[in-house]
Design an enzyme around this catalytic site. Structure first.
Site, short mmCIF file in Angstrom:
data_model
loop_
_atom_site.label_atom_id
_atom_site.label_comp_id
_atom_site.label_asym_id
_atom_site.label_seq_id
_atom_site.Cartn_x
_atom_site.Cartn_y
_atom_site.Cartn_z
N ARG A 1 2.62 8.41 -2.50
CA ARG A 1 1.70 9.06 -3.44
C ARG A 1 2.36 9.28 -4.80
O ARG A 1 1.68 9.35 -5.81
CB ARG A 1 1.18 10.36 -2.82
CG ARG A 1 2.24 11.38 -2.56
CD ARG A 1 1.77 12.48 -1.61
NE ARG A 1 1.78 12.04 -0.20
CZ ARG A 1 1.37 12.80 0.80
NH1 ARG A 1 0.91 14.01 0.58
NH2 ARG A 1 1.42 12.34 2.04
N LYS B 1 14.02 9.84 7.58
CA LYS B 1 13.27 9.60 8.82
C LYS B 1 14.23 9.48 9.99
O LYS B 1 15.33 8.96 9.83
CB LYS B 1 12.51 8.26 8.70
CG LYS B 1 11.28 8.29 7.84
CD LYS B 1 10.57 6.94 7.88
CE LYS B 1 9.42 6.87 6.90
NZ LYS B 1 8.31 7.78 7.20
N1 BES Z 1 5.25 5.04 4.76
C1 BES Z 1 5.02 6.30 5.36
C2 BES Z 1 3.73 6.33 6.16
C3 BES Z 1 3.74 5.56 7.44
C4 BES Z 1 4.23 6.14 8.60
C5 BES Z 1 3.21 4.31 7.51
C6 BES Z 1 4.21 5.43 9.77
C7 BES Z 1 3.19 3.60 8.68
C8 BES Z 1 3.68 4.17 9.83
C9 BES Z 1 4.91 7.39 4.29
O1 BES Z 1 5.69 7.19 3.16
C10 BES Z 1 5.36 8.65 4.91
O2 BES Z 1 6.50 8.73 5.25
N2 BES Z 1 4.45 9.58 5.05
C11 BES Z 1 4.76 10.83 5.66
C12 BES Z 1 4.06 11.91 4.84
C13 BES Z 1 4.50 13.30 5.16
C14 BES Z 1 5.94 13.51 4.78
C15 BES Z 1 3.62 14.25 4.41
C16 BES Z 1 4.23 10.80 7.09
O3 BES Z 1 3.20 10.20 7.34
O4 BES Z 1 4.90 11.35 7.95
MN MN Z 2 7.63 7.95 3.40
#
Ligand code: BES
Ligand code: MN
Ligand code: ZN
Length: 496
Positions: free
Chosen positions: A353, A279
Site C-alpha cells: 500500500r 516474515k
Molecule cells: N505481500 C503480502 C500479502 C500476501 C500474503 C500475499 C500472503 C500473498 C500471500 C503483503 O505485503 C503483506 O505482507 N501483507 C500483510 C499486511 C499486514 C501486515 C497488515 C499481511 O497480509 O499479513
Molecule cells: Mn508485505
C-alpha cells in the site's frame, strides 16, 4: 501451436487426432453418432462394454477408427443437460491433458460445436484457444533440461457450424492467442526468482515491450526522480534493499490523444521479506510473487498491442524490493507521501500500500478515465476468498460492475467487498495523518481504505490478487496468469 477454425464433418477429416464429445451415461452426441456409423459402431461397442462412461475428466483414445484418421479421442463431457460454461472450460482442459500423453501432429476438435446457453461461437473459440494455448505453458528457464509441453501438436483446428461462425470465430482465435501470450509474459516474469527479477529487470521488460511494439513506449523513473517527486512512502519501502526502486510507465497509444486513458497500476515488490517486520520463514516462501500486479500490467499492455485495441492505456509499475537491514525503514517511522499526507509505518510488511499510495497519486497527471490497480496486497484476501475470486473494491460502482461482468464472462472472477467509511478509523494514528495498518479485522478492506486516500481524484478500482495470481505450494505452484483474462475482457467491452 497454431490455431484454425473451419466447418466440416468429423468422418471427412484427414487428421492425426479427431476429438469428439461423449456424454453421460455413454450417450453419443449427434456428431459422434454420424462418425460412429462411419467407423462401424466402434464407439457404441466400447460404451456397451462399459469402457466409456462420458464422465467429466475421462477420455478414451481409439486408434485408426477409419481411413484418414489416426486416432479419435473421446472426451467425457458429463450430463448433456448440465453442460455449461464451466464444464466447457473443464473439458477443453481435460482434452489438453489427454493430448499431453500422446504425440499427434494436428488435432481436429469438435467440442467447440457443443451448444452452451447464452454463449456464442466467439466466446467458445476465445475460451478454448486461450485454454489450449495456455496449456502449452511451462517454465523451464532454470531447468538444465528444457522439457516442453504438447510440443508435437503443430495445429489445433476448431470446428464451427457454418461460414458465418467461422468468420466470427477467426477474430476470437486471435483474441484467445493474444490473451494466452499476455498470460505467458505475466507468468514468466512472476515465476522468475527475485535474485534475477529485480526492479531493474522489470524496467528492462517494459523497455523491451516498447521495442517490440510501435504503439508502446516506456519510461523509467529512478530513485532520484522519486525523490524529486517526493514519493516518501515508495522510497521508504525500497531503502532497505541494494536493488534500487523503479517506477516504470508504459504507454499504449491506440487512439487519438484526446481520449482519456485507462490506467493500470501494479504492485511490483520483487521480493517481500516483510522488512524489519520480518516474515516467518515459511510465510516468506513464494514472496517472489509479490510483483504479480506489475507483471499483469506488462501482460495487459502486450495484449492491447497484439490485438491493436483502439483505446489509450497507461501502465504504471511500482517496483521495489522489501528487505530488512541497516538502511531499512522501521516500525514507528513517519513518512510523507507524494500527496502530502503523512503515514505512520506501524508494520513494514504492509509495504504494498505504501508503494501504491505514491504510484496512485502519480496517476493524477494522466487525467485518467479510470484507474485500476492490481496487487498481491493482503493475506487476509486469501483467507476471505481463497483462490477463485480476486478481491474487488472500488469508489465507482459502474466500474466495479463492469469488472464483475468481465469476470463472469472470462471465468477469471472477482468478488466485491465494501469500501465503506466505517472501516477507515482502524487506520487512525496518534502521530501522523494515518497509519499503514488497520489491525487484524477486515484486512483487505482496511488496505483498500488506505489506498482510497490516494484515489479521490478519479474513478478507481482495486483488485487484491493475493489468492488468484499464483499458487504458493504444491504441484500447481506458480503464476496463474490471472487476472489477465478478466481485464482483457473488460478492455474489449470498453471498445464496443
Ligand atoms: N505481500 C503480502 C500479502 C500476501 C500474503 C500475499 C500472503 C500473498 C500471500 C503483503 O505485503 C503483506 O505482507 N501483507 C500483510 C499486511 C499486514 C501486515 C497488515 C499481511 O497480509 O499479513
Ligand atoms: Mn508485505
Ligand atoms: Zn507484499
Amino acid at each position: 501451436m497454431d490455431f484454425n477454425i473451419k466447418t466440416g464433418q468429423p468422418e471427412k477429416q484427414r487428421t492425426s487426432c479427431l476429438v469428439l464429445p461423449i456424454f453421460e451415461p455413454g450417450k453419443l452426441d449427434e456428431l459422434t453418432i454420424v462418425f460412429d456409423n462411419h467407423a462401424k459402431g466402434i464407439i457404441k461397442q466400447l460404451v456397451k462394454l462399459g469402457d466409456i462412461s462420458g464422465k467429466i475428466g475421462t477420455s478414451t483414445c481409439i486408434p485408426n477408427p477409419c481411413k484418414g484418421i489416426d486416432r479419435v479421442l473421446l472426451i467425457g463431457c458429463g450430463k448433456k443437460s448440465e453442460f455449461n460454461e464451466k464444464t466447457f472450460r473443464e473439458v477443453i482442459k481435460h482434452m489438453m491433458n489427454a493430448l499431453q500423453g500422446m504425440k499427434p501432429s494436428d488435432v481436429c476438435c469438435f467440442l467447440t460445436m457443443l451448444h452452451i446457453k447464452d454463449r456464442d461461437i466467439s466466446w467458445k473459440i476465445k475460451q478454448a484457444t486461450k485454454i489450449a494455448a495456455d496449456a502449452c505453458y511451462c517454465f523451464v528457464e532454470f531447468k538444465s533440461t528444457k522439457a516442453g509441453r504438447l510440443k508435437s501438436v503443430k495445429t489445433m483446428t476448431w470446428f464451427a457450424a457454418n461460414k458465418r461462425e467461422v468468420d466470427k470465430g477467426s477474430a476470437a482465435v486471435e483474441i484467445g492467442v493474444s490473451i494466452a501470450a499476455a498470460m505467458k509474459t505475466t507468468k514468466d516474469l512472476a515465476n522468475t526468482p527475485a535474485n534475477v527479477c529485480t526492479p531493474a529487470y522489470l524496467a528492462k521488460a517494459g523497455q523491451s515491450l516498447a521495442k517490440e511494439f510501435k504503439k508502446v513506449s516506456c519510461a523509467v523513473l529512478e530513485q532520484k526522480d522519486l525523490k524529486a517527486l517526493k514519493m516518501g512512502a515508495f522510497l521508504a519501502v525500497a531503502q532497505g534493499s541494494v536493488n534500487p526502486p523503479k517506477l516504470v510507465t508504459l504507454e499504449y497509444r491506440g487512439t487519438t490523444k484526446s481520449q482519456a486513458p485507462y490506467v493500470f497500476v501494479g504492485k511490483g515488490i520483487t521480493f517481500d521479506t516483510g522488512g524489519n517486520s520480518l516474515k516467518p520463514a515459511d510465510r516468506m516462501i513464494g514472496m517472489k510473487y509479490d510483483m504479480c500486479g506489475a507483471a499483469t500490467v506488462l501482460g495487459l499492455i502486450r495484449f492491447a498491442a497484439m490485438v491493436n485495441l483502439s483505446l489509450n492505456i497507461i501502465g504504471v509499475l511500482a517496483a521495489a524490493e522489501n528487505m530488512p537491514g541497516g538502511q531499512a525503514s522501521r516500525p514507528d517511522d513517519i513518512v510523507t507521501t507524494m500527496s502530502g499526507q503523512t503515514v505512520e509505518i506501524l508494520n513494514t510488511d504492509a509495504e504494498g500500500r505504501l508503494v501504491l499510495a505514491d504510484a496512485l497519486t502519480y496517476c493524477e497527471r494522466y487525467k485518467p478515465k479510470v484507474v485500476i490497480d492490481m496487487a498481491t496486497l493482503t493475506g487476509a484476501c486469501v483467507v476471505a476468498l481463497g483462490y477463485h475470486h480476486s478481491g474487488l473494491l472500488s469508489n465507482h460502482q459502474k466500474l466495479a460492475n463492469e469488472l464483475l461482468k468481465a469476470g463472469i464472462i472470462s471465468g477469471d472472477k472477482c468478488w466485491q467487498l465494501p469500501l465503506s467509511d466505517e472501516y477507515t478509523s482502524q487506520l487512525d494514528s496518534n502521530f501522523a495523518d494515518f497509519s499503514n495498518i488497520g489491525g487484524p479485522d477486515a484486512g483487505t478492506i482496511t488496505a483498500a481504505c488506505f489506498l482510497s486516500k490516494f484515489t479521490k481524484k478519479f474513478n478507481w478500482a482495486h483488485l487484491d490478487i493475493a489468492g488468484t495470481a499464483c499458487r504458493f505450494t504444491g504441484k500447481a505452484k506458480g503464476a496463474t496468469g490471472n487476472p489477465i483474462p478478466m481485464l482483457a475482457d473488460y478492455l474489449l467491452a470498453q471498445v464496443k
